[in-house]
Scaffold this active site. Structure first.
Site, PDB file in Angstrom:
ATOM      1  N   ARG A  60      11.051   8.239  -3.974  1.00 14.99           N
ATOM      2  CA  ARG A  60      10.412   7.324  -3.012  1.00 14.99           C
ATOM      3  C   ARG A  60      10.860   5.874  -3.168  1.00 14.99           C
ATOM      4  O   ARG A  60      11.628   5.537  -4.038  1.00 14.99           O
ATOM      5  CB  ARG A  60       8.893   7.401  -3.132  1.00 14.99           C
ATOM      6  CG  ARG A  60       8.322   7.129  -4.499  1.00 14.99           C
ATOM      7  CD  ARG A  60       6.789   7.223  -4.453  1.00 14.99           C
ATOM      8  NE  ARG A  60       6.212   7.194  -5.772  1.00 14.99           N
ATOM      9  CZ  ARG A  60       5.852   8.275  -6.459  1.00 14.99           C
ATOM     10  NH1 ARG A  60       6.010   9.480  -5.946  1.00 14.99           N
ATOM     11  NH2 ARG A  60       5.347   8.155  -7.673  1.00 14.99           N
ATOM     12  N   GLN A  80       1.213  -2.378   0.688  1.00 14.46           N
ATOM     13  CA  GLN A  80       0.485  -1.113   0.680  1.00 14.46           C
ATOM     14  C   GLN A  80      -0.991  -1.423   0.863  1.00 14.46           C
ATOM     15  O   GLN A  80      -1.568  -2.216   0.101  1.00 14.46           O
ATOM     16  CB  GLN A  80       0.707  -0.377  -0.648  1.00 14.46           C
ATOM     17  CG  GLN A  80       2.085   0.225  -0.773  1.00 14.46           C
ATOM     18  CD  GLN A  80       2.245   1.453   0.111  1.00 14.46           C
ATOM     19  OE1 GLN A  80       1.763   2.518  -0.207  1.00 14.46           O
ATOM     20  NE2 GLN A  80       2.933   1.292   1.236  1.00 14.46           N
ATOM     21  N   TYR A  95       4.187   5.159   2.454  1.00 17.16           N
ATOM     22  CA  TYR A  95       4.384   4.612   1.119  1.00 17.16           C
ATOM     23  C   TYR A  95       5.398   3.458   1.138  1.00 17.16           C
ATOM     24  O   TYR A  95       5.943   3.098   2.163  1.00 17.16           O
ATOM     25  CB  TYR A  95       4.833   5.724   0.166  1.00 17.16           C
ATOM     26  CG  TYR A  95       3.689   6.462  -0.514  1.00 17.16           C
ATOM     27  CD1 TYR A  95       2.385   6.372  -0.039  1.00 17.16           C
ATOM     28  CD2 TYR A  95       3.919   7.247  -1.637  1.00 17.16           C
ATOM     29  CE1 TYR A  95       1.339   7.044  -0.673  1.00 17.16           C
ATOM     30  CE2 TYR A  95       2.885   7.931  -2.275  1.00 17.16           C
ATOM     31  CZ  TYR A  95       1.597   7.818  -1.788  1.00 17.16           C
ATOM     32  OH  TYR A  95       0.573   8.483  -2.412  1.00 17.16           O
ATOM     33  N   SER A  96       5.716   2.957  -0.054  1.00 22.39           N
ATOM     34  CA  SER A  96       6.440   1.692  -0.162  1.00 22.39           C
ATOM     35  C   SER A  96       7.849   1.737   0.403  1.00 22.39           C
ATOM     36  O   SER A  96       8.488   2.784   0.448  1.00 22.39           O
ATOM     37  CB  SER A  96       6.505   1.264  -1.626  1.00 22.39           C
ATOM     38  OG  SER A  96       5.257   0.750  -2.000  1.00 22.39           O
ATOM     39  N   ASP A 152       1.402  -2.276  -3.679  1.00 28.64           N
ATOM     40  CA  ASP A 152       2.737  -2.887  -3.727  1.00 28.64           C
ATOM     41  C   ASP A 152       3.054  -3.828  -2.557  1.00 28.64           C
ATOM     42  O   ASP A 152       2.739  -3.507  -1.406  1.00 28.64           O
ATOM     43  CB  ASP A 152       3.819  -1.810  -3.664  1.00 28.64           C
ATOM     44  CG  ASP A 152       3.566  -0.635  -4.562  1.00 28.64           C
ATOM     45  OD1 ASP A 152       2.606  -0.657  -5.340  1.00 28.64           O
ATOM     46  OD2 ASP A 152       4.345   0.323  -4.480  1.00 28.64           O
TER      47      ASP A 152
END
Ligand code: FRU
Length: 455
Positions: free
Chosen positions: A147, A35, A79-80, A19
């Site tokens: 998330r 990412q 993570y994103s 991402d």
């Protein structure tokens, strides 16, 4: 050996990209985080954030991986997330993914999702991490899949959307409010009835032309001949009434191609809404032969998003027009060897077909009103087969960016877009065009620096 290194698209020097993250314009530069798994081209290692910056969207510098998964709160992956310029620094909000070792399903047990804040003055130096929310803070009827914070400021309030999966396996967005961007209170759980997929990833809420739009990447939608053809989707709802209380309108997919997921938007300094997506697809049953060469995946070019009568339109950022290199040539019902990168433009009055590299066909059939993108050579498409979109029978405008191993196909001023990877054997790709005159504009590659840095 064919050269599949992209020349118009951001990709990692080595390793894996997914991402786009933390898109913003700050300190005179565009910042594109992503990412990044520097060590494994198959994406199997913990995710970092990689970072590119550019003054103009044409000259890019890769500065490495400023954000590592190096604390107990993000040890299984940074993570994103997103970026919000704030005074002299940029705030980066992201999800710290934690997976415990054990016999867990990682949906209801064995996982933590922490909403974490760091600040950066330049996209390179990162402050200590501050955990703002943990899994214990989200609504009790959420699973542990929560998330991808997207944060913005509106009327003096900080707002954040998080993507989530409920315990009943319904996709949803959690809306939070804050006075300072640090202490957050839940304002709304937006979950359509009946459920629209089991999980929503990467939400993004933005205003455009006086209307509110909510982009999500849902998982678990039913597949059809001309809709939801990939394993997972990305698309948007209009939210008349706004994010606070509005009811989502119909869902429209951003891109009908094989390779598009988890897009994020941001505002350019001149007010344009720019979108960048991951030109890839998680858990797909097709592959990318660059994996064997040590890298995999790229981002789409930045796309300008505007609101039209039938929803949102996308077009390559106008900055890319400056890459035109030399005079265009015109092909009428004939063949050509395409120099890569290049841009193809034309209008098809009726049926047409374009065949690239002897095995990738873009065709319009006015009988059915469909455009299809079809591979007839497995090695060219890495197992990709066919994707279709309904476009009707009116004259069709085409604008196609052809890079060394991808196509972005914009139809009717970006009302319909197809993105795909393809892996031609020759540096000049043979094209057969039937049914329309096509202008071929050779392009200059973008400039990339810093590609030797790997983390
Ligand atoms: C979407 C996604 C996000 C997550 C990230 C992990 O592709 O699954 O939900 O934050 O990728 O790399």
């Amino acid at each position: 050996m064919p050269d599949w290194r992209q020349t118009l698209h951001l990709e990692p020097p080595r390793g894996w990209l997914n991402d786009p993250n933390g898109l913003c314009y700050f300190g005179g530069l565009y910042h594109v985080f992503f990412q990044y798994c520097p060590t494994h081209a198959n994406g199997s290692g913990p995710k970092h954030w990689g970072h590119y910056q550019s003054p103009d969207l044409l000259h890019w510098t890769f500065t490495g991986a400023p954000l590592h998964p190096d604390t107990p709160q993000d040890k299984s992956g940074a993570y994103s997330g997103c970026a919000v310029p704030c005074g002299d620094t940029v705030r980066l909000y992201y999800t710290g993914n934690v997976k415990h070792t054990g016999p867990y399903d990682y949906i209801r047990t064995g996982r933590e999702a922490n909403t974490i804040l760091v600040e950066t003055p330049d996209g390179i130096h990162i402050s200590p991490k501050q955990v703002l929310l943990t899994s214990a803070d989200y609504p009790a009827d959420c699973s542990l899949h929560v998330r991808d914070p997207k944060v913005w400021r509106e009327d003096g309030i900080w707002k954040m959307v998080l993507g989530a999966r409920s315990l009943a396996d319904a996709g949803r967005v959690l809306l939070y409010h804050s006075d300072d961007g640090l202490a957050w209170r839940l304002a709304r759980v937006l979950e359509p009835q009946p459920a629209f997929g089991y999980m929503w990833e990467c939400p993004d809420c933005f205003p455009l032309e006086g209307r509110t739009w909510l982009s999500i990447s849902p998982q678990g939608l039913p597949h059809g001949e001309t809709e939801n053809q990939n394993i997972y989707q990305s698309g948007y709802f209009e939210l008349p009434g706004g994010i606070e209380s509005g009811t989502p309108g119909p869902f429209t997919e951003w891109d009908m191609g094989f390779d598009f997921y988890a897009p994020q938007t941001f505002e350019a300094p001149d007010g344009r809404r720019l979108l960048i997506g991951w030109m890839g697809m998680p858990d797909a049953d097709y592959h990318n032969p660059t994996e064997a060469l040590g890298w995999q995946h790229c981002l789409t070019v930045p796309r300008e998003v505007t609101a039209g009568t039938h929803g949102l339109r996308q077009r390559p950022a106008r900055e890319l027009d400056a890459l035109a290199d030399g005079s265009p040539s015109i092909i009428r019902n004939g063949t050509a060897a395409l120099p890569l990168p290049c841009r193809l433009q034309g209008v098809a009055e009726g049926d047409f077909s374009l065949t690239l590299a002897g095995g990738l066909h873009l065709e319009r059939d006015t009988g059915s009103g469909l455009v299809s993108l079809r591979f007839t050579r497995d090695s060219l498409g890495g197992g990709r087969t066919i994707r279709r979109a309904r476009v009707g029978n009116a004259p069709l405008r085409l604008d196609i960016l052809v890079d060394r191993s991808s196509l972005e196909i914009y139809l009717n001023d970006g009302e319909t877009v197809f993105s795909t990877r393809f892996y031609p054997d020759e540096p000049q790709v043979p094209l057969v065009a039937e049914g329309l005159p096509l202008t071929v504009q050779p392009l200059r590659p973008m400039e990339f620096c810093g590609m030797q840095k790997e983390d």
